[in-house]
Scaffold this motif. Structure first.
Motif, PDB file in Angstrom:
ATOM      1  N   ASN A 120      15.737  45.436  35.969  1.00 28.34           N
ATOM      2  CA  ASN A 120      15.202  46.521  35.152  1.00 28.34           C
ATOM      3  C   ASN A 120      14.027  47.166  35.865  1.00 28.34           C
ATOM      4  O   ASN A 120      13.590  46.697  36.923  1.00 28.34           O
ATOM      5  CB  ASN A 120      14.774  46.002  33.768  1.00 28.34           C
ATOM      6  CG  ASN A 120      13.949  44.736  33.870  1.00 28.34           C
ATOM      7  OD1 ASN A 120      12.909  44.713  34.512  1.00 28.34           O
ATOM      8  ND2 ASN A 120      14.434  43.661  33.258  1.00 28.34           N
ATOM      9  N   GLY A 121      13.507  48.240  35.279  1.00 26.84           N
ATOM     10  CA  GLY A 121      12.405  48.950  35.903  1.00 26.84           C
ATOM     11  C   GLY A 121      11.154  48.108  36.042  1.00 26.84           C
ATOM     12  O   GLY A 121      10.439  48.204  37.039  1.00 26.84           O
ATOM     13  N   ASP A 236       7.355  56.069  39.233  1.00 29.09           N
ATOM     14  CA  ASP A 236       8.069  55.364  38.167  1.00 29.09           C
ATOM     15  C   ASP A 236       9.141  56.320  37.662  1.00 29.09           C
ATOM     16  O   ASP A 236       8.895  57.159  36.792  1.00 29.09           O
ATOM     17  CB  ASP A 236       7.098  54.973  37.055  1.00 29.09           C
ATOM     18  CG  ASP A 236       7.797  54.240  35.909  1.00 29.09           C
ATOM     19  OD1 ASP A 236       9.023  54.013  36.008  1.00 29.09           O
ATOM     20  OD2 ASP A 236       7.119  53.904  34.924  1.00 29.09           O
ATOM     21  N   ALA A 238      11.843  55.608  35.947  1.00 28.75           N
ATOM     22  CA  ALA A 238      12.687  54.874  34.994  1.00 28.75           C
ATOM     23  C   ALA A 238      13.710  55.784  34.332  1.00 28.75           C
ATOM     24  O   ALA A 238      14.861  55.410  34.126  1.00 28.75           O
ATOM     25  CB  ALA A 238      11.812  54.193  33.942  1.00 28.75           C
ATOM     26  N   SER A 258      14.123  53.289  39.455  1.00 31.50           N
ATOM     27  CA  SER A 258      14.799  54.023  38.396  1.00 31.50           C
ATOM     28  C   SER A 258      15.828  53.141  37.710  1.00 31.50           C
ATOM     29  O   SER A 258      16.558  52.393  38.366  1.00 31.50           O
ATOM     30  CB  SER A 258      15.488  55.274  38.952  1.00 31.50           C
ATOM     31  OG  SER A 258      15.940  56.100  37.902  1.00 31.50           O
ATOM     32  N   CYS A 259      15.878  53.222  36.399  1.00 29.16           N
ATOM     33  CA  CYS A 259      16.812  52.409  35.610  1.00 29.16           C
ATOM     34  C   CYS A 259      18.177  53.084  35.528  1.00 29.16           C
ATOM     35  O   CYS A 259      18.274  54.241  35.115  1.00 29.16           O
ATOM     36  CB  CYS A 259      16.270  52.197  34.201  1.00 29.16           C
ATOM     37  SG  CYS A 259      14.764  51.216  34.147  1.00 29.16           S
ATOM     38  N   LYS A 262      19.583  53.391  31.550  1.00 30.57           N
ATOM     39  CA  LYS A 262      19.036  54.319  30.556  1.00 30.57           C
ATOM     40  C   LYS A 262      19.938  55.537  30.381  1.00 30.57           C
ATOM     41  O   LYS A 262      20.400  55.829  29.287  1.00 30.57           O
ATOM     42  CB  LYS A 262      17.628  54.756  30.956  1.00 30.57           C
ATOM     43  CG  LYS A 262      16.577  53.668  30.811  1.00 30.57           C
ATOM     44  CD  LYS A 262      15.201  54.238  31.074  1.00 30.57           C
ATOM     45  CE  LYS A 262      14.134  53.151  31.009  1.00 30.57           C
ATOM     46  NZ  LYS A 262      14.032  52.533  29.686  1.00 30.57           N
ATOM     47  N   ALA A 271      18.635  48.361  37.561  1.00 32.17           N
ATOM     48  CA  ALA A 271      17.722  49.379  38.072  1.00 32.17           C
ATOM     49  C   ALA A 271      17.806  49.432  39.592  1.00 32.17           C
ATOM     50  O   ALA A 271      18.114  48.436  40.243  1.00 32.17           O
ATOM     51  CB  ALA A 271      16.283  49.098  37.628  1.00 32.17           C
TER      52      ALA A 271
END
Length: 482
Positions: A120-121, A236, A238, A258-259, A262, A271
């Protein structure tokens, strides 16, 4: 031995809106209006009148939806692994992982050897921050925006504890609405203030699209500014992949996360962590440290064109090798990235079509909610802030003071900001079968709504009427009786 490859199926092109719901597993009674992550762990404002120290609310996470066929793909991979665990994990998984890294690299226009996948982020951000090499003279400073994702902001604070006397954090206060020129000027002023105070601005941290509020930052210009000022940049991102165009070759940041779970329709959690070869020497450990770690004494530290000169037996560089296997976990979503990208192309018409629909829907939907509530959307004159798939709408709630037209008074008392937030979100989930982040920002309550391919303007109109009801009930003090 077999292969994780399955014959490619053709997907059905589907119009955006309600018809798209047939591809998702969303409960028919539920309205999914919160695609991005939500973190509301900001302290009470200094002018809160309550005489209290910081009051912190536990972070709340919520994530994107995944097409049913992509979920099934992950289940198929999981089942195959259970049938032949050692062979799958040792041989088939790395091959599939390489294809996923290459798919993300093409999407981001980055060399595959600079992209690895993490859970994940936050894992990606922690990996960067815990490995970052600080100077021993105690003059390094982190320059970060005030709307930084809360857990990352906590991480930069922890870095100071982890490296006592080596690094400190300087925050650039962003009071919205702001035009892009103003954001860049404020960040530049923060860099200069660091130098004027006798420190070394070492790492600049900012978002592509922030979490709370959900707005687009001029990250391209901030990255260029950092490069001009000799400051390393950490983006960031994300909310970037699957949400907006990112060209890492042109952008050339120093670190980027980056996720994929999402906005890219990849199963949770997944991510992408980008580290250009010039900095890969710094990222020494995964979280947790695992089989891929190579002790420094075993690395050839000679540099060739800014790259580590060693070649591993598998033909991969030490950075990619390090992240190939990081202890057993349910990471089958990693292998679904190529299929998710193909699904988006065939069903939705590709990245540009998705972005155009969702950005326009967010803008139109935000206006609908604001009109129903008699308030406004958070935006600037150029609308650069709202060039995203999320919208932020002011709620008709006033903290203290006199009742004004269309406003509901919330009497001041300790922690009332978060009491209102928690009550409204619980009522959304329990009574209305939906969820949207409510947050207290710059002295007022706001709500953030996300646009997605399966939503229409009518969903935002429904959300506006729901919020109208909840705000009226807050005005009657119902939030105090729970």
């Amino acid at each position: 031995m077999g292969s994780i490859e399955t014959p490619a199926r053709r997907y059905e092109r589907t119009p955006f809106g309600k018809e798209m719901l047939k591809h998702f597993s969303i409960d028919p009674t539920y309205t999914e209006l919160n695609n991005g992550e939500y973190s509301n762990s900001s302290p009470l404002p200094p002018s809160s009148m309550f005489g209290l120290g910081p009051v912190v609310l536990t972070d709340i996470g919520s994530f994107g939806s995944v097409p049913t066929v992509i979920l099934n793909k992950a289940h198929e991979l999981r089942k195959r692994c259970e049938g032949r665990p050692c062979a799958f994990i040792r041989y088939e998984y790395p091959a599939g992982l390489d294809k996923s890294r290459e798919a993300v690299a093409r999407l981001l226009n980055a060399p595959p050897e600079t992209i690895v996948l993490v859970a994940n982020g936050s894992t990606g951000s922690n990996t960067i921050m815990r490995n970052f090499a600080w100077n021993p003279d105690g003059k390094d400073e982190i320059i970060q925006v005030s709307i930084i994702f809360a857990p990352l902001g906590k991480m930069t604070g922890y870095v100071g504890e982890l490296n006592p006397g080596k690094v400190r954090t300087r925050q650039v206060q962003l009071t919205y609405p702001l035009e892009d020129d103003e954001v860049v000027a404020l960040f530049k002023a923060g860099i200069q203030a660091s130098r004027d105070a006798g420190f070394r601005p070492r790492l600049g941290i900012f978002d592509t699209i922030s979490s709370i509020p959900g707005i687009r930052l001029p990250f391209e210009r901030l990255t260029a500014l950092c490069r001009e000022e000799g400051v390393l940049s950490f983006i960031d991102g994300a909310h970037a992949v699957g949400h907006l165009n990112v060209d890492l070759a042109a952008l050339d940041p120093d670190f980027f996360v980056s996720c994929c779970h999402k906005w890219l329709f990849v199963p949770r959690g997944c991510a992408a962590l980008y580290v250009p070869t010039r900095h890969q020497w710094m990222i020494r450990s995964t979280l947790p440290l695992s089989h891929g770690f190579i002790p420094t004494k075993d690395l050839d530290q000679r540099k060739v064109d800014g790259k580590l000169a060693q070649d591993l037996a598998n033909g991969k560089n030490a950075f990619v090798h390090n992240f190939e296997f990081v202890a057993p976990m349910d990471n089958f979503g990693y292998l679904c990235i190529p299929e998710s990208i193909r699904w988006r192309e065939e069903v939705c018409g590709g990245e540009k079509a998705i972005q155009t629909y969702c950005v326009n829907l967010a803008r139109e939907g935000g206006k609908k909610i604001a009109n129903i509530l008699g308030t406004r959307v958070l935006d600037n004159e150029s609308q650069s802030m709202s060039a995203a798939c999320m919208t932020n709408v002011l709620l008709p709630l006033t903290l203290g003071g006199d009742k004004s037209e269309g406003q509901h008074i919330v009497r001041a008392r300790p922690g009332i900001q978060f009491t209102v937030v928690d009550w409204m979100m619980r009522k959304m989930a329990i009574e209305y079968e939906t969820m949207m982040p409510v947050f207290f920002f710059q002295g007022a309550w706001w709500v953030r709504a996300s646009a997605q391919v399966f939503l229409e303007v009518s969903d935002f109109e429904w959300a506006g009427r729901m919020l109208e009801d909840l705000c009226e009930r807050v005005g009657h003090g119902e939030h105090l009786k729970a």
